[in-house]
Write an enzyme that holds these catalytic residues in place. Structure first.
Site, short mmCIF file in Angstrom:
data_model
loop_
_atom_site.label_atom_id
_atom_site.label_comp_id
_atom_site.label_asym_id
_atom_site.label_seq_id
_atom_site.Cartn_x
_atom_site.Cartn_y
_atom_site.Cartn_z
N HIS A 122 0.85 -1.19 0.00
CA HIS A 122 0.00 0.00 0.00
C HIS A 122 0.88 1.24 0.00
O HIS A 122 2.04 1.20 0.41
CB HIS A 122 -0.91 0.01 1.23
CG HIS A 122 -1.93 -1.07 1.24
ND1 HIS A 122 -3.00 -1.06 2.09
CD2 HIS A 122 -2.06 -2.21 0.49
CE1 HIS A 122 -3.74 -2.14 1.88
NE2 HIS A 122 -3.17 -2.85 0.91
N GLU A 167 0.96 3.83 1.92
CA GLU A 167 1.48 4.18 3.25
C GLU A 167 2.68 3.32 3.61
O GLU A 167 3.69 3.82 4.13
CB GLU A 167 0.40 3.97 4.33
CG GLU A 167 -0.83 4.81 4.14
CD GLU A 167 -1.95 4.12 3.38
OE1 GLU A 167 -3.12 4.36 3.70
OE2 GLU A 167 -1.66 3.33 2.44
N CYS A 200 -6.31 1.85 5.86
CA CYS A 200 -6.98 0.61 6.27
C CYS A 200 -6.36 0.12 7.58
O CYS A 200 -5.44 0.74 8.11
CB CYS A 200 -6.83 -0.44 5.17
SG CYS A 200 -5.11 -0.99 4.96
N CYS A 205 -2.51 -0.48 7.35
CA CYS A 205 -1.72 0.75 7.35
C CYS A 205 -1.81 1.50 8.67
O CYS A 205 -0.83 2.09 9.12
CB CYS A 205 -2.11 1.61 6.17
SG CYS A 205 -1.72 0.79 4.60
#
Length: 157
Positions: free
Chosen positions: A53, A55, A83, A86
């Protein structure tokens, strides 16, 4: 332009890179003491890595650059509400502050579905600012998913 908007513009640039690579357009920028120390955009498809992701990419780059798995005093700017994965990474990295653009009603773990970053039962809490350049982030996401629906590509829906 204020500081949060300036760094969020950089995160939006990262999101556009994800879009150009066929990834969900989410971007992130890690900042410490006024300097960008990490950048990232979604790459789970291209890297065949469910943890890639935006992040995580930005936090990994920052950690490598700074030589530490802890990033106290840092701020992470991300175009979409993180999410659970993260949010957990932000806690583990001891990020001081999160600034995000669009909320995520389906997977958001900061304000939408959960409030993981303010849970006092955990050993670290993260200050949160939401809605920074949210409209721009939402447009990128809506256009991406609308195009997927138009082409019949249901893989990311």
């Amino acid at each position: 332009m204020d500081e949060d908007s300036r760094y969020m513009e950089m995160a939006l640039e990262e999101a556009r890179q994800a879009l150009a690579q066929g990834e969900v357009p989410v971007g992130a920028v890690a900042v410490l003491d006024g300097s960008v120390v990490g950048r990232g955009h979604n790459r789970p498809i291209g890297l065949c890595d469910p943890t890639a992701h935006a992040e995580i990419q930005a936090l990994r780059q920052a950690a490598h650059r700074l030589g530490s798995h802890r990033l106290p005093g840092s701020t992470l700017y991300v175009t979409l509400e993180p999410c659970l994965l993260c949010a957990g990474a932000l806690i583990q990295a001891r990020v001081r502050r999160l600034v995000f653009g669009a909320s995520d009603a389906k997977a958001g773990a900061v304000v939408s579905l959960y409030r993981a970053l303010e849970d006092a039962r955990l050993n670290h809490q993260v200050e949160v600012t939401s809605g920074v350049l949210a409209v721009q982030a939402e447009i990128l996401l809506k256009d991406f998913f609308a195009a997927k629906r138009r082409t019949g590509d249901r893989g990311l829906l």
